[in-house]
Motif scaffolding. Sequence first.
Motif, short mmCIF file in Angstrom:
data_model
loop_
_atom_site.label_atom_id
_atom_site.label_comp_id
_atom_site.label_asym_id
_atom_site.label_seq_id
_atom_site.Cartn_x
_atom_site.Cartn_y
_atom_site.Cartn_z
N LEU A 290 -35.38 31.93 -68.98
CA LEU A 290 -34.25 32.83 -68.77
C LEU A 290 -34.64 34.28 -69.06
O LEU A 290 -34.25 35.19 -68.33
N SER B 181 -29.36 32.51 -64.67
CA SER B 181 -28.65 31.63 -65.60
C SER B 181 -28.01 30.46 -64.85
O SER B 181 -27.32 30.67 -63.86
N SER C 88 -28.06 35.48 -68.29
CA SER C 88 -29.34 34.91 -68.70
C SER C 88 -29.64 35.23 -70.16
O SER C 88 -30.13 34.39 -70.90
N ALA D 109 -27.38 33.07 -72.41
CA ALA D 109 -27.84 31.68 -72.40
C ALA D 109 -29.13 31.53 -73.19
O ALA D 109 -29.31 30.56 -73.93
#
Length: 152
Positions: A56, A62, A69, A72
């Motif tokens: 990521l 994501s 991203s 996450a």
Amino acid sequence: MDSCRVAAIVILATLELEAGRAGHGLSLVLRVTPLALSSGSLTLQAQTHMLIARCLLGGAPSPYPRRSSLQAAEVHLDKAVGILGGLEEREELKTAFHLSALTANALGDVQKRDRAAEMFCKASVELDRGVGVLNQLCLAPQSALDATAHEP
């Protein structure tokens, strides 16, 4: 699929990431994530979370509709740190703290960045001195051990 195949796919996904194909690496690791997290060793679970975060951070989009991203990656780094903290994987823990500090900084979370940077420094010192969790327990006073034994 057995755990050997899962571990092999995690390694293959790592190679994809290192070859500059973060999206493909993420796609591979996400295929085996449920099995890795449900029946894999703690080390494999931590590697899986770290790899997802690294993919990521490496530019993969994501897979989570409500998280960027960076957000996450932060979640997966936190999970990796939680697992690695109970293992003697100091180098991986150091890397996880480093990435956590960078991610928190990018998200503008100064307190979390500073906490992760502090833990990175502490893990670096422990790695240099060869002090792990087991050594810390052996060196801890009995009163500290008794206090933690009674915590819920």
